[in-house]
Enzyme design. Structure first.
Site, short mmCIF file in Angstrom:
data_model
loop_
_atom_site.label_atom_id
_atom_site.label_comp_id
_atom_site.label_asym_id
_atom_site.label_seq_id
_atom_site.Cartn_x
_atom_site.Cartn_y
_atom_site.Cartn_z
N ASP A 1 0.85 -1.19 0.00
CA ASP A 1 0.00 0.00 0.00
C ASP A 1 0.90 1.25 0.00
O ASP A 1 1.83 1.35 0.81
CB ASP A 1 -0.86 -0.06 1.27
N ASP A 49 2.83 5.26 -5.37
CA ASP A 49 2.07 6.49 -5.14
C ASP A 49 2.98 7.71 -5.31
O ASP A 49 3.70 8.09 -4.39
CB ASP A 49 1.45 6.47 -3.74
N GLU A 101 -1.62 6.21 -8.51
CA GLU A 101 -2.57 7.21 -7.99
C GLU A 101 -2.44 8.52 -8.74
O GLU A 101 -1.34 9.01 -9.01
CB GLU A 101 -2.33 7.45 -6.49
N GLY A 140 -7.93 8.30 7.33
CA GLY A 140 -8.15 8.55 8.76
C GLY A 140 -9.57 9.00 9.06
O GLY A 140 -10.48 8.86 8.23
N ASN A 200 -10.20 0.65 0.16
CA ASN A 200 -9.17 0.49 1.20
C ASN A 200 -9.71 0.88 2.56
O ASN A 200 -10.21 2.00 2.74
CB ASN A 200 -7.98 1.42 0.91
#
Ligand code: 13P
Length: 291
Positions: A81, A103, A133, A180, A231
């Site tokens: 990830d 990423d 991404e 988050g 995710n």
């Protein structure tokens, strides 16, 4: 079943219009809880490991994931990830991960393309799939995945060019989520119209990061309109941590054995995994992979 690539998992999800859950398994307890719940649901899933999680767990954790995946009757991919560099990705491939994310969403467009392309060439040479991404996921703080302070929507025309030039297998898109938990009073509305445009322009499976703490209705809409991987990190960890805190503070100062402390927190994680599998339409989809 066995370990499969991210591409194998996501192509079926795209064809059948559901999303594969990617759970950040930052400990052995989270791995086992997630695996148990997914087996019960017959839900294929992705074991996601962020570089910070990998440094904590150390490389041999990936060997345990591979062993676990090969012993279940589910198709499972093991995924890096938010790989931050070419070197991190190569390391993950060397450990046996079957899917990697590069990423470079915070870098300029051309630099993102250049590094992603290099990663795709290396990963595809050994049969590993690549998620990239474009656009950014917001960052609420207090999470390992980071992101931009404010998410930036992915531009659909740029996404088309990006996919064509890099050859990536799936694309993480910015449509309004943040990693988050959201501050009190902030509940993002996802840009489903932007998502629909990106689906039309790219034709590859799209990925939603930062999917914890969003309204179920928003996530459901994103899946219905073309997200094929969702995710989840914070939502499975919060319930675990809260329950563990209760276990540690219940007045029994003798309590110390992991096999006494952890089962109840793991159960809480399992409950969340069941609920997410259902929400993403992933429950009872393992059968599609056995045909
Ligand atoms: P959440 O913490 O919001 O679930 O984000 C997880 C994620 O996107 C991992 O890449």
């Amino acid at each position: 079943m066995v370990l499969v690539t991210g591409k194998e998992l996501l192509s079926v999800a795209k064809e059948k219009n559901f999303a594969i859950p990617a759970y950040n398994c930052g400990s052995g307890q989270l791995l086992n809880a997630t695996l148990k719940a997914c087996e019960e649901d017959q839900a294929p899933f992705i074991i996601a490991i962020h570089p910070d999680e990998l440094s904590f767990l150390e490389d041999n954790f990936v060997a345990s994931c591979i062993d676990a995946a090969n012993k279940t009757k589910l198709p499972i991919a093991i995924h890096l990830d938010h790989g931050a560099s070419y070197e991190q990705v190569i390391h993950a491939i060397q450990l046996g991960m079957t899917s990697v994310m590069i990423d470079k969403s915070l870098a300029p467009f051309e630099e993102n393309i250049e590094i992603t392309k290099k990663v795709v060439e290396a990963a595809h040479a050994v049969g590993v799939s690549v998620e990239a991404e474009l656009g950014t996921i917001g960052n609420t703080g207090n999470n390992v995945e980071g992101g931009n302070q404010q998410g930036i929507y992915t531009d659909p025309a740029q996404a088309k060019e990006f996919v064509e030039r890099t050859g990536c297998d799936s694309l993480a898109v910015g449509i309004g989520t943040s990693h988050g938990l959201y501050p009190k009073g902030l509940q993002p509305k996802l840009a489903i119209n932007v998502l629909e445009e990106i689906v039309k322009e790219t034709g590859i499976p799209l990925v939603l990061h930062g999917a914890s703490n969003n309204l179920d209705s928003e996530i459901k809409a994103a899946v219905t309109h073309g997200i094929n991987k969702v995710n989840i990190s914070s939502d499975i960890k919060i319930v675990f941590a809260e329950r563990l805190r209760e276990e540690l503070n219940d007045g029994n100062t003798e309590k110390r054995e992991p096999n006494v402390l952890f089962p109840a927190p793991m159960k809480e994680t399992e409950k969340v995994v069941h609920q997410k599998n259902q929400l993403f339409g992933a429950s009872n989809t393992a059968k599609y992979y056995f045909q």
